[in-house]
Structure formats: C-alpha cells, structure tokens
Design a protein around this motif. Sequence first.
Motif, PDB file in Angstrom:
ATOM      1  N   THR A  35     -32.537  -7.693  41.460  1.00 46.11           N
ATOM      2  CA  THR A  35     -31.889  -6.528  42.166  1.00 46.11           C
ATOM      3  C   THR A  35     -31.111  -7.580  43.326  1.00 46.11           C
ATOM      4  OG1 THR A  35     -33.738  -6.007  43.710  1.00 46.11           O
ATOM      5  CG2 THR A  35     -33.426  -4.979  41.506  1.00 46.11           C
ATOM      6  N   LEU A  36     -29.993  -6.744  43.875  1.00 48.44           N
ATOM      7  CA  LEU A  36     -29.138  -7.479  44.883  1.00 48.44           C
ATOM      8  C   LEU A  36     -30.405  -7.456  46.219  1.00 48.44           C
ATOM      9  CD1 LEU A  36     -26.726  -8.507  46.448  1.00 48.44           C
ATOM     10  CD2 LEU A  36     -26.101  -6.055  46.916  1.00 48.44           C
ATOM     11  N   ASP A  37     -31.113  -6.406  46.564  1.00 51.73           N
ATOM     12  CA  ASP A  37     -32.017  -6.497  47.538  1.00 51.73           C
ATOM     13  C   ASP A  37     -32.717  -7.678  47.562  1.00 51.73           C
ATOM     14  OD1 ASP A  37     -30.640  -4.259  48.714  1.00 51.73           O
ATOM     15  OD2 ASP A  37     -32.065  -2.838  48.032  1.00 51.73           O
ATOM     16  N   VAL A 134     -17.558 -16.146  49.974  1.00 50.52           N
ATOM     17  CA  VAL A 134     -16.320 -16.431  49.247  1.00 50.52           C
ATOM     18  C   VAL A 134     -16.648 -16.392  47.640  1.00 50.52           C
ATOM     19  CG1 VAL A 134     -13.942 -17.378  48.751  1.00 50.52           C
ATOM     20  CG2 VAL A 134     -14.870 -17.146  50.937  1.00 50.52           C
ATOM     21  N   ALA A 135     -16.258 -15.814  46.724  1.00 55.86           N
ATOM     22  CA  ALA A 135     -16.606 -15.877  45.364  1.00 55.86           C
ATOM     23  C   ALA A 135     -15.282 -15.651  44.715  1.00 55.86           C
ATOM     24  CB  ALA A 135     -17.655 -15.188  44.995  1.00 55.86           C
ATOM     25  N   ARG A 136     -14.606 -16.492  43.694  1.00 51.64           N
ATOM     26  CA  ARG A 136     -13.586 -16.276  42.629  1.00 51.64           C
ATOM     27  C   ARG A 136     -12.347 -15.874  43.720  1.00 51.64           C
ATOM     28  NH1 ARG A 136     -14.050 -12.123  38.917  1.00 51.64           N
ATOM     29  NH2 ARG A 136     -15.897 -10.898  40.420  1.00 51.64           N
ATOM     30  N   GLY A 137     -12.301 -16.832  44.833  1.00 49.23           N
ATOM     31  CA  GLY A 137     -11.237 -16.710  45.671  1.00 49.23           C
ATOM     32  C   GLY A 137     -11.066 -15.526  46.472  1.00 49.23           C
ATOM     33  N   SER A 138     -11.874 -14.583  46.523  1.00 48.65           N
ATOM     34  CA  SER A 138     -11.881 -13.465  47.534  1.00 48.65           C
ATOM     35  C   SER A 138     -13.428 -13.287  48.284  1.00 48.65           C
ATOM     36  CB  SER A 138     -11.731 -12.113  46.741  1.00 48.65           C
ATOM     37  OG  SER A 138     -12.948 -11.999  45.790  1.00 48.65           O
ATOM     38  N   VAL A 139     -13.067 -12.972  49.532  1.00 49.54           N
ATOM     39  CA  VAL A 139     -14.324 -12.747  50.447  1.00 49.54           C
ATOM     40  C   VAL A 139     -15.128 -11.391  50.003  1.00 49.54           C
ATOM     41  CG1 VAL A 139     -15.087 -12.144  52.924  1.00 49.54           C
ATOM     42  CG2 VAL A 139     -13.004 -13.543  52.421  1.00 49.54           C
ATOM     43  N   LYS A 140     -16.401 -11.643  49.756  1.00 50.31           N
ATOM     44  CA  LYS A 140     -17.206 -10.697  49.278  1.00 50.31           C
ATOM     45  C   LYS A 140     -18.242 -10.309  50.373  1.00 50.31           C
ATOM     46  CE  LYS A 140     -16.241 -11.409  44.962  1.00 50.31           C
ATOM     47  NZ  LYS A 140     -15.263 -10.102  44.352  1.00 50.31           N
ATOM     48  N   GLY A 141     -18.279 -11.049  51.652  1.00 48.64           N
ATOM     49  CA  GLY A 141     -19.172 -10.557  52.737  1.00 48.64           C
ATOM     50  C   GLY A 141     -19.193 -11.546  53.804  1.00 48.64           C
ATOM     51  N   SER A 142     -20.158 -11.641  54.689  1.00 44.25           N
ATOM     52  CA  SER A 142     -20.560 -12.753  55.575  1.00 44.25           C
ATOM     53  C   SER A 142     -22.015 -12.892  55.912  1.00 44.25           C
ATOM     54  CB  SER A 142     -19.857 -12.262  56.955  1.00 44.25           C
ATOM     55  OG  SER A 142     -19.741 -13.227  57.994  1.00 44.25           O
ATOM     56  N   ALA A 172     -24.272 -13.795  44.852  1.00 46.15           N
ATOM     57  CA  ALA A 172     -25.382 -12.446  44.568  1.00 46.15           C
ATOM     58  C   ALA A 172     -24.490 -11.521  44.568  1.00 46.15           C
ATOM     59  CB  ALA A 172     -26.507 -12.632  45.769  1.00 46.15           C
ATOM     60  N   LEU A 173     -23.647 -11.277  45.907  1.00 45.81           N
ATOM     61  CA  LEU A 173     -22.813 -10.209  46.042  1.00 45.81           C
ATOM     62  C   LEU A 173     -21.966 -10.027  44.875  1.00 45.81           C
ATOM     63  CD1 LEU A 173     -22.192 -10.358  49.689  1.00 45.81           C
ATOM     64  CD2 LEU A 173     -23.547  -8.548  48.663  1.00 45.81           C
ATOM     65  N   ASP A 174     -21.329 -11.022  44.121  1.00 50.16           N
ATOM     66  CA  ASP A 174     -20.240 -11.012  43.246  1.00 50.16           C
ATOM     67  C   ASP A 174     -20.837 -10.424  42.007  1.00 50.16           C
ATOM     68  OD1 ASP A 174     -17.609 -11.267  42.344  1.00 50.16           O
ATOM     69  OD2 ASP A 174     -18.337 -13.139  41.064  1.00 50.16           O
ATOM     70  N   ASN A 175     -22.029 -11.059  41.722  1.00 51.96           N
ATOM     71  CA  ASN A 175     -22.640 -10.792  40.590  1.00 51.96           C
ATOM     72  C   ASN A 175     -23.119  -9.118  40.441  1.00 51.96           C
ATOM     73  OD1 ASN A 175     -22.594 -12.997  39.170  1.00 51.96           O
ATOM     74  ND2 ASN A 175     -24.647 -13.785  39.659  1.00 51.96           N
ATOM     75  N   ALA A 176     -23.620  -8.879  41.633  1.00 56.45           N
ATOM     76  CA  ALA A 176     -23.936  -7.345  41.788  1.00 56.45           C
ATOM     77  C   ALA A 176     -22.891  -6.479  41.545  1.00 56.45           C
ATOM     78  CB  ALA A 176     -24.696  -7.058  43.161  1.00 56.45           C
ATOM     79  N   GLN A 177     -21.710  -6.863  42.248  1.00 56.37           N
ATOM     80  CA  GLN A 177     -20.495  -6.074  41.951  1.00 56.37           C
ATOM     81  C   GLN A 177     -20.046  -5.863  40.461  1.00 56.37           C
ATOM     82  OE1 GLN A 177     -17.692  -7.753  44.754  1.00 56.37           O
ATOM     83  NE2 GLN A 177     -18.626  -6.863  46.447  1.00 56.37           N
ATOM     84  N   ILE A 178     -20.147  -7.240  39.826  1.00 53.33           N
ATOM     85  CA  ILE A 178     -19.839  -7.062  38.448  1.00 53.33           C
ATOM     86  C   ILE A 178     -20.715  -6.251  37.667  1.00 53.33           C
ATOM     87  CG2 ILE A 178     -19.764  -8.651  36.560  1.00 53.33           C
ATOM     88  CD1 ILE A 178     -18.627 -11.006  38.326  1.00 53.33           C
ATOM     89  N   ARG A 179     -21.845  -6.250  37.707  1.00 57.61           N
ATOM     90  CA  ARG A 179     -22.723  -5.434  37.048  1.00 57.61           C
ATOM     91  C   ARG A 179     -22.532  -3.849  37.376  1.00 57.61           C
ATOM     92  NH1 ARG A 179     -26.706  -9.793  38.238  1.00 57.61           N
ATOM     93  NH2 ARG A 179     -27.209  -8.612  40.310  1.00 57.61           N
ATOM     94  N   SER A 534     -22.022 -10.879  26.942  1.00 50.97           N
ATOM     95  CA  SER A 534     -21.169 -12.238  27.206  1.00 50.97           C
ATOM     96  C   SER A 534     -21.647 -12.762  28.586  1.00 50.97           C
ATOM     97  CB  SER A 534     -19.887 -12.437  27.157  1.00 50.97           C
ATOM     98  OG  SER A 534     -19.496 -12.007  25.950  1.00 50.97           O
ATOM     99  N   GLU A 535     -21.750 -11.717  29.501  1.00 50.71           N
ATOM    100  CA  GLU A 535     -21.864 -11.955  30.981  1.00 50.71           C
ATOM    101  C   GLU A 535     -23.734 -12.654  31.033  1.00 50.71           C
ATOM    102  OE1 GLU A 535     -18.642 -11.366  32.989  1.00 50.71           O
ATOM    103  OE2 GLU A 535     -20.655 -11.976  33.577  1.00 50.71           O
ATOM    104  N   ALA A 536     -24.400 -11.753  30.295  1.00 52.25           N
ATOM    105  CA  ALA A 536     -25.951 -12.133  30.273  1.00 52.25           C
ATOM    106  C   ALA A 536     -25.996 -13.720  29.529  1.00 52.25           C
ATOM    107  CB  ALA A 536     -26.841 -11.156  29.554  1.00 52.25           C
ATOM    108  N   GLU A 537     -25.388 -13.777  28.359  1.00 54.04           N
ATOM    109  CA  GLU A 537     -25.260 -15.228  27.889  1.00 54.04           C
ATOM    110  C   GLU A 537     -25.010 -16.212  28.906  1.00 54.04           C
ATOM    111  OE1 GLU A 537     -24.945 -13.741  23.334  1.00 54.04           O
ATOM    112  OE2 GLU A 537     -23.327 -14.708  24.502  1.00 54.04           O
TER     113      GLU A 537
END
Length: 691
Positions: A35-37, A134-142, A172-179, A534-537
């Motif tokens: 989990t993200l937390d 920063v992940a994939r060129g965009s800011v996810k947080g700080s 971690a934040l980027d993966n949580a957003q994708i999921r 595919s994401e899991a693999e």
Amino acid sequence: TPARSLPVGKARRHSLVDSYRLLAGIFHEVLSEQTLDSLLDRIADTLAELVPYDSLTIYQVDEPRRKLFPVLVRSPEWDKEIFGSHSIFGEGITGWAAEHQQPVLTNAAHLDPRAVFVPGTPPDPEALIAVPLVARGSVKGSLNIYRDGEQARFDEEEFELAKRFGDAAALALDNAQIRAHLEHQAQTDSLTGLFNHRYFHERLRSELHRASRVRDSVALLMIDLDDFKRVNDIYGHGVGDQVLVALAELIDTTVRASDVVCRVGGEEFAVIMTSADAAAAEQLAVRLAEDLAVKDFGPYGRVTLSIGIAEGPTHAMNPRELVACADAAMLTAKSRGGNQAVRLDDGAPAGAPARSHRDPQAEVRSLAHLKLLQTLSTKLSALRTMGEIGDLIASELRVLLDYHNCRVYRREGDELVPVAFRGDGCVDCEQGIAGLRFKVGLGITGRVAETGKSMLVANALDCEFALRVPGTGEVAESLLAVPLWNGARVVGVIVLSQLGEGAFDDDDERLLEMVAGYASVALENARLYDAARSEAELANGLLETGRRLAGAQSFASALDLIAELTAQMLEAPRASVWLQDQETGEMRAHAIWGHSVAERKVVLEERYSEEEARRYLSSGGPVVIQPEGVDEPDEAAEAVALAPIPLDRGRLACVVVIKAPTPGRDEFSDMALRLLAGICDQAKLALTSLS
C-alpha cells in the motif's frame, strides 16, 4: 529519530555503500504490491536512519489545482497544522521546488526570501531539504525534511541521499496513481461515469450474499432504452451519446442514495436496490416514467424505457439467474411495445400503459434472443482474454444466425486487428480472411469502424466501397457488420457473411447490435485486464532485476549482468552497455551479450564522441534508432533501441538493444520501452553503489 539527539552527520551515518543498498531495498519495496501508506512509512523510517531529521512531510500533488497536499507527516508538535495546510506551485520553498522541478537545500530556511510558514506554526530557525518528486516527467509531490535550531544544517552527502529517496517516493506515488486509475477504469463506464458491467455483477453477488445472510431482500431493475437505434440512425452517435449521458444522470438522481446504478450494455442500465423488494422497484419505475415524461433530450425530444424487475433471493439466489429473471421481464416489456415496467411474477405492467402486443412469431424470437443473451452474458463475464471472448461470440451467434463466416475485430489505432474467425471450412476464407487486418475507413469493415454505424449489405458485389480479399473468389455475398462501442469510442467490429443475396434482415441487425453491446464491454474489460497484468509483469520483472543486480560483486560484473538481463527481459538476441571514458570523453562498449566473436571485436573497437552520444541520450529516456539508409519501417532491418543510465556527476552511460525484425510487429512497444527504462533505473542504483 530527532536530529538534535545525535551529532549531526556523524554518530549514526552509514557508509555511502550501505546507504545505497538500503536505498535499493526501498526501490524493491516500491515495485512490490504494497500500500502507498506502508511504502511512505518505510521511506520515512529508512531516511531517518541515514539522514536524521526533526520532522518530515511528504506531499502529493493535485495537478488540476496545482496544489500540494500532505500525505505523510512526522512532526512532534505540528502534525495537525501541517495536515490542515497545503502548498501552491511557485509559492514558498516547497512550491518553488515543485514549480522548477529542482531540489532545494537551505540551512537557514527561515531567512530564505521564498519561505512561507505553515499557518499556526512559529517561524523558528530550521534547515530544510525540499525534493520535488518527479516521475515520467511530471511532479507527483514533494519530500521535505527539517532540522530545528540555529546550528542545524544538512551537508551535501545527505542532500544527495535525500534526492535518491525522493526518486523512490516519486515512484511510489506514481505507481499508486496508476493502480488507482486502472482500478477506476476497470469499474467505471467511460461515457456515463456509472459503474460498468463488471462491477455490476460483483456488487450484485455481494448484495445477494448479504441479503441471504441477514434474511433481507434485493430488488433489481434491468432498464433498456426504447428504439435507441433510431436515435443513432437519425441523429448520429454524438446525439446518441448525449441521450445516454442525460439518461444516466436522470436515473442516478432519481434513485435512493443507497442504490447502485450501472451501465451494463450499449443502451442498457441496471439498478441494484439494497434492502428493497419488487414493490419498491415498481415505485422507482413509476418515478422514472414520471421524470422522463417531462424531460427533454435535446434534438431527440422524449425517450421511453422498458424495465424488467426481479427480486432476490425470492426469484433467484444466484446473481446471474436474477439478472436473467429481470432480463426476461424487461424483454416482456419490450415485446408489449415498451414504455412500461414488468415484474417477473406479474404479467401486469407498472408505470406507463402498455402498447399493442407483438405477433407470436416475434415473441418467440425475443425469447430465443433472451436465451442467447443470458448465456452470452454469463459466459463472457468469466473470460479474460480477447481471443476467448471473440471465439465465444462467434460460437454463440451460430445458435441463432445462419452465417458463412463470422469475424470479430478489435481496433488498434487506425487498424482493425482480428480477434476471432469462424468459417464453414472455406479454405480461401481461412487463408485470406482469418489473419487479415483492415485499415479504419477502408472496405465495409473499415467503414463501420470509422462511422460507428451498422451496415446491412444485401450483396457485397454491389457495394461501391467493398474490398475483395486477395485469394478469394468473386461471389454474391450478404454482409452484416456492427460496431463495438465503448463510451464514445468504437473499439471493434463484428462482421457476419452469408453466401447469396439478402440473407440477413433488420431483426438480424438488431440482434447483432445487442450482442455487440455485451461484447464491447467484455473486450474492454479484457483490455484493462491485459494492461493490469502487463503492469504486474513489468513490476515483477524489474523487482527481480533489482535483486540480481544488488548481488553483483564488482562494477564490471554488474555491467555484464545488465547486458544479459536486458537481452533476456526484452527477448533480444543482443545487448550491450556503453560508458563514457573519463579521460577521452568517448563512448565505448564495456559489456556485450549475445554477439558472435567477430561482432564482439567490431563493437569493442567502436568509439563515439560525446557530441554524438548526447544526440541520442538528450531525451532522458529510451529511443528507437532507425538504421541509416533505411527509409521504410517495414524493410528487413534490425530494430535498435537505446536508453541512458543516469549516472551521477554527469558521466554518460547507456544500454543498446538489438532485435531482429518480425513482419507486422512493433519490436519495441511502449511496454518494452518502459521496461528498458526501468532496467536502466535499476542499473543506476547498482552501479552507484559499486562505484
């Protein structure tokens, strides 16, 4: 761990190698399904060991509003105030770092002209590291860490470690957003925003189990828009979509807050009424009819509904059986002329009065259609691959429609790709059609995908835009093609053909459109399932890559392992790792995998200037290189991809992958390039810890 309890930067600081090994462990956690937390807690705990701090805040960005909100706070005194605050892009040190995507180290944050203090907290002296995530060129947080007091400070080594931990938090934040996005897509109809077919069956099952356990009841309404084909035929699919969206909003505002509204097919909706009986469902149907009577649907004007009502567990305890019961009642309402609601165990309609009955032959055919749709709906929901879904559709259609061959296509960009084919033993058909792709807009199939309108062709020989498949004979043939709609997009086409003229009629077209409604939902769910798989693999593959690279004993052995793992994971015959010579600045190969002896000699002798290297590495991500002298992408030339390894201190490094061409296949798909980028990220961690 509070910073003031330790001699800053001395007492419990690990060696740099140990620090990066802990950091590698963090990345492995990020790539696992935690989990993200828990991931953010692990990042905060480990960072406290390596870079002791008095307080920490991790922010997550709200991109539309360009604001950052706290998602983790470690503060002995001010956690409530921090959680109640937010930062704005460009304002304060945190906002400045996010706006410019640049980390900040300031050992006198309270004196920094950019500083903005959290409301309710004192402007005490403090040192601050703010790392934009920063992940994939965009800011996810700080990621912000603080030390309190006039003498508090962070050194450059701690600053570097904090930046590396920022990479883990960003991932971690980027993966949580994708999921979360994939989960939302998997449960939601993109056009109306209602729950979709998949969620409908899951929720109905859980509600029936609950009702059975506590001796309660569940009412189910299956709702179908009357004469919706006429909306699309006369006004176009744009207006049709507007009608569906408006109807979805009307249903959603008419039901109780506890009711669950779903779109389960093209123009078919369902309402699950918890702790309600069939009488309550009839009252809802009456309210819907009353609201519809005064509702104007734009250019189309008024619409009416056919509603079927069933009650569980009275009528059925199994969710699929209960759906079949409500469907049967709904089709009875249809057969009576529509604009009414019918309860399964009551022949009298509720709501609007019935119109004239259909003739007996039409009634029988409606029942046959119902059996097909019940079977199809049940079986489709159990399938996960597009091929299985296509085969099932072709097989089930055979029960009611006499066809020569059936083809199911899915849309990929501007192409229609075959998912399933079934023919009557025609060798020409199997050789010429089974594997044939169509361009959207070309031929009857392509025209249906482009316009989104069904086509009933009495004789393909007389159709001006029909295309004859190479290798097949010129014969009179009837064609019926319908689009597969998912929201506002055509995601595929079903095509039936039969030898001879006029083999299909309007009822056949209507039936196939009803099947297409179920098929489109199933195929879209299969696409989302494939994306999630595919994401899991990808995550599991990168996790294993990181584990193996973490075990490398030397810099040279790590380079060899990077080349080998890259080739294996991308199923490529050859791969190599290139590094910049620190004296000459030239790029040369340091690790080679899969090359012959003669090829190895050639590659090892090759040199590239820094200027040439930067031309390909400047993008910061993987690129596919077109070989010199090759103008057309389908020529028999090897496919080459290159991806940078972002080493510290600006040293250039990259991985080169070579794959043999395969006709009709993109050797380096988006997923392959993402995998290559992930391997390079893991390579960076391993090489940094060994350098």
